[in-house]
Write an enzyme that holds these catalytic residues in place. Structure first.
Site, PDB file in Angstrom:
ATOM      1  N   ALA A  61      40.732  36.214  41.863  1.00 45.67           N
ATOM      2  CA  ALA A  61      40.963  36.979  42.980  1.00 45.67           C
ATOM      3  C   ALA A  61      40.986  35.955  44.011  1.00 45.67           C
ATOM      4  O   ALA A  61      41.120  34.887  44.012  1.00 45.67           O
ATOM      5  CB  ALA A  61      39.562  37.610  42.919  1.00 45.67           C
ATOM      6  N   GLY A 106      39.968  37.244  37.567  1.00 48.70           N
ATOM      7  CA  GLY A 106      40.910  38.430  37.439  1.00 48.70           C
ATOM      8  C   GLY A 106      42.085  38.050  36.429  1.00 48.70           C
ATOM      9  O   GLY A 106      42.509  38.968  36.216  1.00 48.70           O
ATOM     10  N   GLU A 109      40.764  38.602  33.266  1.00 54.46           N
ATOM     11  CA  GLU A 109      40.663  40.005  32.720  1.00 54.46           C
ATOM     12  C   GLU A 109      41.998  40.956  32.710  1.00 54.46           C
ATOM     13  O   GLU A 109      42.132  41.640  32.007  1.00 54.46           O
ATOM     14  CB  GLU A 109      39.785  40.546  33.866  1.00 54.46           C
ATOM     15  CG  GLU A 109      38.554  40.113  34.073  1.00 54.46           C
ATOM     16  CD  GLU A 109      37.801  40.437  35.300  1.00 54.46           C
ATOM     17  OE1 GLU A 109      36.723  40.963  34.952  1.00 54.46           O
ATOM     18  OE2 GLU A 109      38.073  39.978  36.179  1.00 54.46           O
ATOM     19  N   GLU A 129      33.202  33.656  37.419  1.00 52.51           N
ATOM     20  CA  GLU A 129      32.651  34.233  38.490  1.00 52.51           C
ATOM     21  C   GLU A 129      31.343  33.934  38.760  1.00 52.51           C
ATOM     22  O   GLU A 129      30.718  33.615  39.718  1.00 52.51           O
ATOM     23  CB  GLU A 129      32.532  35.624  38.098  1.00 52.51           C
ATOM     24  CG  GLU A 129      34.081  36.372  38.327  1.00 52.51           C
ATOM     25  CD  GLU A 129      35.034  36.373  37.115  1.00 52.51           C
ATOM     26  OE1 GLU A 129      36.192  36.873  37.112  1.00 52.51           O
ATOM     27  OE2 GLU A 129      34.620  35.635  36.165  1.00 52.51           O
TER      28      GLU A 129
END
Length: 255
Positions: A61, A106, A109, A129
């Site tokens: 992110a 991300g 993911e 994270e």
């Protein structure tokens, strides 16, 4: 544009293009959802490659953007974040992630949303994270344990550590490791081969597997049975069986 959809030979490439690290800011997330939905609709797209370029898949992110968001802002945004990734996971066609360099947070993911993952020898994957005082928010706590098992997923999520390509392969986080310069070529070849296959049967296979993983085996068998019987109404089934009888196995052409 931070994400582009390029189509050739029945393969749609969702190409992340936000130098230098393909950080997944809000605009990129929204664009990703938009193009995943377009790839779903388009009949000329029969398989999909997700690619970040030769140097990096996606480093995660946009931390600077997230730092400026308070609780209320993230409550309003978190669903949009997940929806962008879910749109990729729900593309009803074969999807392969071509992973080079970093695929973190991300980025990892996003790779988890694919059906198959081909990684370069230079790839590094992880869910860091926890090092920010957070947990994965784009599906990592759900898709990762379903892929590699809960204890291995918890190790990666709890520690936030990165794994190199060889360990990712051993964990089952990626499915094939190739020289970094061959990642896109091999991912495109995987997708192009499936793009020549029976589109509805491939869609049925993907939905049956994915739906079955989310329910009990009896319900999963019902999903399978309904798709299996339904495919007997398709032209591809007629073509495939006729070719088998007349020419032998593996020679049917579905386009």
């Amino acid at each position: 544009m931070t994400v582009n959809l390029e189509v050739a030979e029945g393969v749609g490439t969702l190409r992340l293009d936000r130098p230098p690290m393909n950080a997944l800011d809000v605009a990129t997330q929204d664009r990703l959802r938009e193009l995943a939905e377009e790839a779903t609709r388009r009949e000329d797209v029969r398989a999909v490659v997700i690619y970040g370029g030769e140097k990096v898949f996606a480093a995660g992110a946009d931390i600077k953007e997230m730092q400026a968001m308070d609780h209320t802002a993230m409550v309003l945004r978190a669903r949009g974040l997940q929806d962008a990734f879910t749109a990729v996971a729900r593309i009803p066609k074969p999807v392969v992630a071509a992973v080079t360099g970093y695929a973190l947070g991300g980025g990892c993911e996003l790779a988890l949303c694919a059906d198959y993952r081909i990684a370069g020898e230079n790839a590094k994957l992880g869910q860091p994270e926890i090092l920010l005082g957070l947990i994965p928010g784009a599906g990592g706590t759900q898709r990762l344990p379903r892929l590699i098992g809960p204890s291995k997923a918890k190790d990666l999520i709890f520690t936030g550590r990165m794994v190199k390509a060889d360990e990712a392969l051993a964990l089952g986080l990626v499915d094939r490791v190739v020289p970094a310069g061959e990642v896109y070529e091999q991912a495109h070849a995987w997708a192009a081969r499936l793009a020549q296959g029976p589109a509805l049967a491939l869609r049925a296979a993907k939905e049956a597997v994915d739906a079955g993983l989310e329910t009990d085996i009896e319900t999963g068998l019902t999903v399978e049975r309904n798709w299996f019987a339904g495919l007997f109404a398709t032209e591809d089934r007629e073509r495939g069986m006729r070719s088998f009888v007349e020419e032998g196995p593996g020679k049917a052409k579905f386009l």
